[in-house]
Scaffold this motif. Sequence first.
Motif, short mmCIF file in Angstrom:
data_model
loop_
_atom_site.label_atom_id
_atom_site.label_comp_id
_atom_site.label_asym_id
_atom_site.label_seq_id
_atom_site.Cartn_x
_atom_site.Cartn_y
_atom_site.Cartn_z
N LEU A 242 0.31 9.06 -1.20
CA LEU A 242 -0.41 7.85 -0.79
C LEU A 242 -1.45 8.16 0.29
O LEU A 242 -2.53 7.56 0.32
CB LEU A 242 0.58 6.80 -0.28
N ILE B 167 -5.50 4.43 9.66
CA ILE B 167 -4.23 4.13 8.97
C ILE B 167 -3.57 5.43 8.52
O ILE B 167 -2.38 5.66 8.76
CB ILE B 167 -4.47 3.20 7.77
N LEU C 82 -4.59 9.25 -1.30
CA LEU C 82 -5.39 8.12 -1.79
C LEU C 82 -6.12 7.45 -0.63
O LEU C 82 -7.31 7.16 -0.72
CB LEU C 82 -4.50 7.11 -2.51
N PHE D 11 -10.03 -3.65 5.20
CA PHE D 11 -9.78 -4.19 3.86
C PHE D 11 -11.07 -4.59 3.15
O PHE D 11 -11.20 -4.49 1.94
CB PHE D 11 -8.86 -5.42 3.92
N LEU E 37 2.66 -2.45 -0.02
CA LEU E 37 2.13 -1.75 -1.19
C LEU E 37 2.64 -2.37 -2.48
O LEU E 37 1.89 -2.56 -3.44
CB LEU E 37 2.55 -0.27 -1.12
N LEU F 226 3.40 -6.74 6.41
CA LEU F 226 3.20 -5.93 7.59
C LEU F 226 2.61 -6.64 8.80
O LEU F 226 2.93 -6.31 9.95
CB LEU F 226 2.21 -4.81 7.23
N HIS G 224 2.48 -6.45 13.49
CA HIS G 224 1.33 -5.83 14.17
C HIS G 224 0.70 -6.75 15.21
O HIS G 224 0.56 -7.94 14.97
CB HIS G 224 0.26 -5.44 13.14
N ALA H 126 -7.42 -3.84 10.74
CA ALA H 126 -7.00 -3.77 9.34
C ALA H 126 -7.86 -4.71 8.49
O ALA H 126 -8.33 -4.34 7.42
CB ALA H 126 -5.52 -4.12 9.21
N TRP I 269 4.97 9.56 -0.06
CA TRP I 269 4.05 9.11 0.98
C TRP I 269 2.86 10.03 1.15
O TRP I 269 1.75 9.60 1.44
CB TRP I 269 4.79 8.92 2.31
N LEU J 217 -7.41 5.90 -9.03
CA LEU J 217 -5.99 6.20 -9.17
C LEU J 217 -5.73 7.41 -10.06
O LEU J 217 -4.61 7.91 -10.15
CB LEU J 217 -5.25 4.99 -9.74
N ASP K 7 -1.88 7.43 11.26
CA ASP K 7 -0.58 6.93 11.67
C ASP K 7 0.52 7.34 10.67
O ASP K 7 1.61 7.74 11.07
CB ASP K 7 -0.62 5.40 11.82
C1 1Q0 Z 1 -5.77 0.55 0.87
C2 1Q0 Z 1 -5.80 0.06 2.25
C3 1Q0 Z 1 -4.62 0.38 3.02
C4 1Q0 Z 1 -4.16 -0.78 3.79
C5 1Q0 Z 1 -2.85 -0.58 4.41
C6 1Q0 Z 1 -2.28 -1.82 5.01
C7 1Q0 Z 1 -1.81 -1.60 6.39
C8 1Q0 Z 1 -2.88 -1.75 7.39
C9 1Q0 Z 1 -2.43 -1.65 8.80
C10 1Q0 Z 1 -2.46 -0.28 9.31
C11 1Q0 Z 1 -2.35 -0.11 10.75
C12 1Q0 Z 1 -2.19 1.34 11.07
C13 1Q0 Z 1 -2.41 1.64 12.52
C14 1Q0 Z 1 -1.15 1.93 13.26
C15 1Q0 Z 1 -0.16 1.04 13.24
C16 1Q0 Z 1 1.11 1.29 13.97
O1 1Q0 Z 1 1.05 0.69 15.23
C17 1Q0 Z 1 2.25 0.75 13.16
C18 1Q0 Z 1 3.54 0.72 13.93
O2 1Q0 Z 1 3.91 1.99 14.31
P1 1Q0 Z 1 4.40 2.23 15.81
O3 1Q0 Z 1 4.81 3.67 15.86
O4 1Q0 Z 1 3.20 1.93 16.69
O5 1Q0 Z 1 5.53 1.28 16.07
N1 1Q0 Z 1 2.36 1.53 11.97
C19 1Q0 Z 1 2.62 0.98 10.76
O6 1Q0 Z 1 2.86 -0.21 10.66
C20 1Q0 Z 1 2.57 1.86 9.54
C21 1Q0 Z 1 1.44 1.40 8.66
C22 1Q0 Z 1 1.33 2.22 7.44
C23 1Q0 Z 1 0.31 1.73 6.46
C24 1Q0 Z 1 0.41 2.51 5.22
C25 1Q0 Z 1 -0.58 2.21 4.20
C26 1Q0 Z 1 -0.38 3.06 3.00
C27 1Q0 Z 1 -1.50 2.96 2.10
C28 1Q0 Z 1 -1.55 3.57 0.93
C29 1Q0 Z 1 -2.72 3.46 0.09
C30 1Q0 Z 1 -2.39 2.94 -1.21
C31 1Q0 Z 1 -3.46 2.17 -1.86
C32 1Q0 Z 1 -3.07 1.92 -3.27
C33 1Q0 Z 1 -4.19 1.52 -4.04
C34 1Q0 Z 1 -3.87 1.28 -5.46
C35 1Q0 Z 1 -4.38 -0.03 -5.92
C36 1Q0 Z 1 -5.24 -0.03 -7.11
#
Ligand code: 1Q0
Length: 212
Positions: A36, A50, A39, A160, A118, A144, A148, A156, A33, A173, A53
Amino acid sequence: MSEEFSLQEVIDSFKLSLSDSKEIFMDQYVEGWRGLVKLLNSLGSVFGFISKDVVNKLSILVSLRGGPEGAHYLSLQSMVQYELQSGLVEGGDHPASGTRGVSGCRTLLRLHRALRWLQLFLGGVSRDEGTPPTLCSLAYSQSLSQHHPWVIRSAAGLAFRMLPPRDPFLRMLNAGEPPQAVEVLGGAVPVLGEVYTITEELYSKHDLLNLP
Ligand code: 1Q0
């Protein structure tokens, strides 16, 4: 781990998190993690909310693992067993870390759900099924987003749209030129899938998939 993001390092960490008997080790899971997060950070400040968090959740897990009850946090399986036995899954006062109102299980559940996103996203990119912004929001709506509230979904959605197009994205990458990066991506998907499935079964068996 170096400061620069490398997809291969992330894959290696998640691979190493799996024991022969299919336990998942916490330290390597967290390490994956952390990669990640690098990145995410390299994608720019729009993604800051994001990564903040994720960093928050990782530091909870790290403090539990480093606390007096740390041995119980060796693996996801031992964490679940310990928190269930001690009545800690729903939060409450946590003797292990001095943190109140959190549990390892509920914290990790959030990351676990994100791992599904992911896996879907990277699968789509590796099969070239669309542009990163499109695939990202598709994967999000299939995973996800169900967990939310509206305000996070719309933030989000805005973020995006700032994702780079396919080739620049693949170059970020650090896995070689795009064709080579696609191959590495293709290899990442089953590893993430295995970690996801084992966690999903573990949580489902103990009825932990809806922890508040
Ligand atoms: C690359 C763009 C990343 C898009 C990630 C998608 C998730 C978007 C939503 C994020 C909302 C974060 C704000 C906080 C949310 C929290 O309320 C929620 C719940 O926690 P709690 O304590 O309030 O109950 N937290 C979550 O749901 C955790 C969200 C974690 C998102 C992790 C994203 C990891 C991204 C990694 C980047 C990898 C990109 C790979 C690219 C390779 C492709 C060629």
